[in-house]
Design a protein around this motif. Structure first.
Motif, short mmCIF file in Angstrom:
data_model
loop_
_atom_site.label_atom_id
_atom_site.label_comp_id
_atom_site.label_asym_id
_atom_site.label_seq_id
_atom_site.Cartn_x
_atom_site.Cartn_y
_atom_site.Cartn_z
N ARG A 5 0.85 -1.20 0.00
CA ARG A 5 0.00 0.00 0.00
C ARG A 5 0.88 1.24 0.00
O ARG A 5 1.92 1.28 0.66
CB ARG A 5 -0.91 0.00 1.22
N ALA A 6 0.46 2.23 -0.77
CA ALA A 6 1.23 3.48 -0.85
C ALA A 6 0.27 4.61 -1.21
O ALA A 6 -0.74 4.39 -1.89
CB ALA A 6 2.31 3.35 -1.93
N ALA A 7 0.63 5.82 -0.76
CA ALA A 7 -0.23 6.98 -1.08
C ALA A 7 -0.21 7.26 -2.58
O ALA A 7 -1.19 7.75 -3.14
CB ALA A 7 0.24 8.20 -0.30
N VAL A 8 0.94 6.98 -3.21
CA VAL A 8 1.04 7.16 -4.67
C VAL A 8 1.67 5.91 -5.27
O VAL A 8 2.66 5.38 -4.74
CB VAL A 8 1.91 8.39 -5.04
N THR A 9 1.11 5.46 -6.37
CA THR A 9 1.72 4.40 -7.17
C THR A 9 2.11 5.02 -8.50
O THR A 9 1.30 5.71 -9.13
CB THR A 9 0.72 3.24 -7.40
N ILE A 10 3.37 4.81 -8.91
CA ILE A 10 3.79 5.27 -10.24
C ILE A 10 3.95 4.03 -11.11
O ILE A 10 4.76 3.15 -10.80
CB ILE A 10 5.11 6.07 -10.20
N ASP A 11 3.16 3.95 -12.16
CA ASP A 11 3.26 2.81 -13.06
C ASP A 11 4.30 3.11 -14.12
O ASP A 11 4.09 3.97 -14.99
CB ASP A 11 1.91 2.48 -13.70
N CYS A 12 5.43 2.42 -14.04
CA CYS A 12 6.53 2.55 -15.02
C CYS A 12 6.73 1.20 -15.69
O CYS A 12 7.86 0.82 -16.01
CB CYS A 12 7.81 2.99 -14.32
N GLY A 13 5.66 0.48 -15.89
CA GLY A 13 5.74 -0.90 -16.37
C GLY A 13 5.90 -1.05 -17.87
O GLY A 13 5.82 -2.17 -18.38
N GLY A 14 6.12 0.04 -18.60
CA GLY A 14 6.40 -0.08 -20.02
C GLY A 14 5.17 -0.44 -20.84
O GLY A 14 4.03 -0.15 -20.46
N ARG A 15 5.41 -1.07 -21.96
CA ARG A 15 4.31 -1.36 -22.91
C ARG A 15 3.25 -2.28 -22.30
O ARG A 15 2.09 -2.21 -22.68
CB ARG A 15 4.89 -2.01 -24.17
N ASP A 16 3.68 -3.18 -21.38
CA ASP A 16 2.73 -4.13 -20.80
C ASP A 16 2.18 -3.63 -19.47
O ASP A 16 1.78 -4.43 -18.62
CB ASP A 16 3.43 -5.48 -20.55
N ALA A 17 2.17 -2.33 -19.28
CA ALA A 17 1.86 -1.77 -17.96
C ALA A 17 0.54 -2.29 -17.40
O ALA A 17 -0.45 -2.44 -18.12
CB ALA A 17 1.83 -0.25 -18.05
N LEU A 18 0.55 -2.51 -16.09
CA LEU A 18 -0.63 -2.98 -15.39
C LEU A 18 -1.79 -1.99 -15.50
O LEU A 18 -2.95 -2.37 -15.62
CB LEU A 18 -0.25 -3.19 -13.91
N SER A 19 -1.48 -0.70 -15.49
CA SER A 19 -2.55 0.30 -15.58
C SER A 19 -3.27 0.19 -16.92
O SER A 19 -4.48 0.40 -17.01
CB SER A 19 -1.99 1.71 -15.40
N HIS A 20 -2.53 -0.18 -17.96
CA HIS A 20 -3.18 -0.35 -19.27
C HIS A 20 -4.14 -1.54 -19.21
O HIS A 20 -5.28 -1.46 -19.67
CB HIS A 20 -2.13 -0.56 -20.35
N ARG A 21 -3.65 -2.64 -18.61
CA ARG A 21 -4.52 -3.82 -18.54
C ARG A 21 -5.73 -3.55 -17.64
O ARG A 21 -6.78 -4.14 -17.79
CB ARG A 21 -3.72 -5.02 -18.02
N THR A 22 -5.57 -2.64 -16.69
CA THR A 22 -6.66 -2.36 -15.75
C THR A 22 -7.68 -1.37 -16.32
O THR A 22 -8.88 -1.57 -16.20
CB THR A 22 -6.07 -1.78 -14.44
N PHE A 23 -7.18 -0.29 -16.93
CA PHE A 23 -8.08 0.81 -17.31
C PHE A 23 -8.33 0.92 -18.82
O PHE A 23 -9.26 1.60 -19.23
CB PHE A 23 -7.53 2.14 -16.81
N ALA A 24 -7.44 0.34 -19.63
CA ALA A 24 -7.59 0.44 -21.10
C ALA A 24 -7.73 1.89 -21.55
O ALA A 24 -8.64 2.24 -22.30
CB ALA A 24 -8.80 -0.39 -21.57
N TRP A 25 -6.80 2.73 -21.11
CA TRP A 25 -6.86 4.15 -21.47
C TRP A 25 -6.13 4.46 -22.77
O TRP A 25 -6.08 5.62 -23.19
CB TRP A 25 -6.18 4.99 -20.38
N ARG A 26 -5.49 3.47 -23.37
CA ARG A 26 -4.60 3.80 -24.49
C ARG A 26 -5.35 4.15 -25.77
O ARG A 26 -6.23 3.41 -26.20
CB ARG A 26 -3.68 2.62 -24.79
N ASP A 27 -4.94 5.26 -26.39
CA ASP A 27 -5.39 5.59 -27.74
C ASP A 27 -4.25 5.23 -28.68
O ASP A 27 -3.12 5.71 -28.50
CB ASP A 27 -5.68 7.09 -27.87
N LEU A 28 -4.55 4.40 -29.68
CA LEU A 28 -3.53 4.08 -30.68
C LEU A 28 -3.40 5.26 -31.63
O LEU A 28 -4.38 5.96 -31.90
CB LEU A 28 -3.92 2.82 -31.44
N ASP A 29 -2.18 5.46 -32.12
CA ASP A 29 -1.90 6.60 -33.00
C ASP A 29 -2.13 6.13 -34.43
O ASP A 29 -1.33 5.35 -34.96
CB ASP A 29 -0.45 7.04 -32.79
#
Ligand SMILES: Cc1cc2nc3c(=O)[nH]c(=O)nc-3n(C[C@H](O)[C@H](O)[C@H](O)COP(=O)(O)OP(=O)(O)OC[C@H]3O[C@@H](n4cnc5c(N)ncnc54)[C@H](O)[C@@H]3O)c2cc1C
Length: 433
Positions: A154-178
């Motif tokens: 647990r942390a007050a802030v999490t910084i996702d630096c997981g690269g192309r396979d980042a967990l935040s991408h798998r969780t939120f699907a925020w990516r817009d393809l160019d």
């Protein structure tokens, strides 16, 4: 260790730079890196502005003392094999940043992560973040799995630096393809290639092929060359061909590269990747901020990725530090970060689009505008975070430039891709798909 101030997912350039910045600010930072030891990574050619974040975290002297190849310039080669005048970094940079490096990423990344550790960050290798902990739409850390089993951090802030396979991408699907930057890369490592003498031999060479693709030529360490071709799927591959045949056919289209590789031998199997450029719509949500490739990836033609990862990691860490001081780690604490990173990436993205436009020519732009050469040099150096409107208005006469992909605006109370954010259940973790 006790729960850290900041949890950093991923120990690549973004994660290591973020951890170093936080350690220097007196924060407790925990980096979890899923690989147990040094791992292969593409992205070997640096640009001069990498020196600034690396100097601020006290790493630059270690890089200077390393055996990595020094890079003083970039050269562009046309489809007929004619080379441009080098863009020497010292023409517009008068400090130590006028020399940069071509690195073996396995070694560089390991050195940088060890440096973060030496500054006081905790690094746990061979530990993977498996799910973000989301409570009431606020990210509170992550579930992690390592040799000792699973646990929560647990942390007050999490910084996702997981690269192309980042967990935040798998969780939120925020990516817009160019949409204009869907490319494939095919590459290998060589020895026995022909290099220019002296400092010119360390240059990155970008060599065009007909149809809008290009070769990279990056002399890395120990007499080894990284050489690859980037092109659209339909321009690179032919059905039924092996990758060896594809490589040979692509090479035959670029006389400068083919000539210098004629006596070389390949020392590793060819590698292929689809490198679709993308950006996350949101750089952050409550308790979570994205940096490096986790936030956005841009076509590597101008070697911008590692610098954006270092600078993004640094800026995200500074924003996290300020948020902790203010006692407000909500999405709005990262609004400036998201806007700044997006604006910088947009500048180099527009140059990438111009490069791929058949009507565009660097030479013509430089002939038309006496300041264009310094603008181009600034962009090649990594000076992304300034105003280039005059330059791009000239480019727009001969190239179709894109509108912005996203502004990186943080989103409050983010919902995971499975639906609404869970509320009021302190024990619940959102698992990635
Ligand atoms: C073909 C190609 C050529 C390129 N050439 C260049 C170049 O010449 N110059 C350049 O500057 N850039 C280049 N790039 C881009 C460069 O590779 C990236 O921009 C850069 O590596 C991004 O750094 P990062 O720290 O964001 O991510 P990464 O370097 O990918 O690091 C992410 C780290 O996070 C770890 N991780 C991921 N998920 C988890 C998890 N759930 N738990 C724990 N750990 C996790 C990974 O193991 C990894 O170590 C190129 C990219 C491609 C595809």
């Amino acid at each position: 260790m006790n729960d850290p101030d900041v949890l950093i997912i991923g120990g690549g350039p973004a994660g290591a730079c973020a951890a170093s910045t936080l350690a220097l600010a007196g924060r407790t930072a925990l980096v979890i890196e899923k690989e147990a030891g040094p791992r292969y990574h593409i992205g070997e050619s640096f640009i001069p502005f990498c020196a600034y974040p690396l100097a601020r975290i006290g790493f630059l002297d270690k890089l200077k003392a390393s055996r990595f190849t020094k890079k003083y310039s970039v050269v562009f080669v046309g489809t007929t094999g004619t080379a441009s005048r080098p863009f020497w970094f010292h023409q517009y940079l008068y400090d130590g940043a006028a020399v940069t490096w071509q690195v073996l990423r396995s070694e560089f990344d390991a050195m940088l992560l060890a440096h973060a550790e030496s500054l006081g960050a905790t690094v746990q290798r061979g530990v993977e973040a498996t799910a973000l902990i989301i409570e009431g739409g606020v990210v509170r850390g992550a579930r992690v799995r390592g040799p000792d089993g699973e646990r929560e951090v647990r942390a007050a802030v999490t910084i996702d630096c997981g690269g192309r396979d980042a967990l935040s991408h798998r969780t939120f699907a925020w990516r817009d393809l160019d949409p204009g930057l869907d490319r494939f890369a095919l590459w290998g490592y060589f020895e026995g290639h022909r290099l220019d003498e002296g400092v010119a031999g360390g240059a990155t060479v970008v060599a065009s092929i007909p149809g809008g693709g290009w070769f990279w030529w990056i002399p890395v360490t120990d007499g080894r060359l990284s050489c690859g071709v980037v092109a659209r799927r339909e321009d690179l591959f032919v059905a039924g061909e092996t990758t060896e045949q594809t490589w040979a056919r692509a090479l035959a289209q670029q006389p400068w590269v083919a000539d210098r590789l004629s006596a070389a031998r390949r020392v590793e199997p060819l590698r292929v990747i689809r490198e679709y450029s993308y950006r996350a719509r949101h750089a952050a949500t409550d308790g979570l901020v994205l940096a490096g490739d986790a936030f956005g990836f841009l076509d590597p033609i101008f070697s911008s990725g590692v610098f954006l990862a270092l600078r993004g990691g640094e800026l995200a860490a500074q924003a996290a530090d300020a948020a902790l001081t203010q006692g407000d780690t909500s999405a709005r604490a990262f609004a400036d970060y998201g806007a700044r990173m997006s604006a910088g990436i947009e500048n180099i993205r527009r140059l990438v689009y111009a490069f791929y436009d058949k009507g565009f020519s660097l030479n013509q732009v430089m002939t038309r505008d006496p300041y264009a050469r310094s603008d181009i040099s600034d962009l090649l150096d990594g000076c992304f975070f300034r105003d280039y409107e005059d330059f791009f208005s000239i480019c727009a006469d001969s190239a179709t430039l894109p509108g912005p992909l996203s502004d990186g605006r943080p989103i409050e109370r983010a919902a995971s891709r499975r639906g609404a954010a869970p509320r009021g259940d302190a024990q619940r973790s959102e698992r990635a798909d």
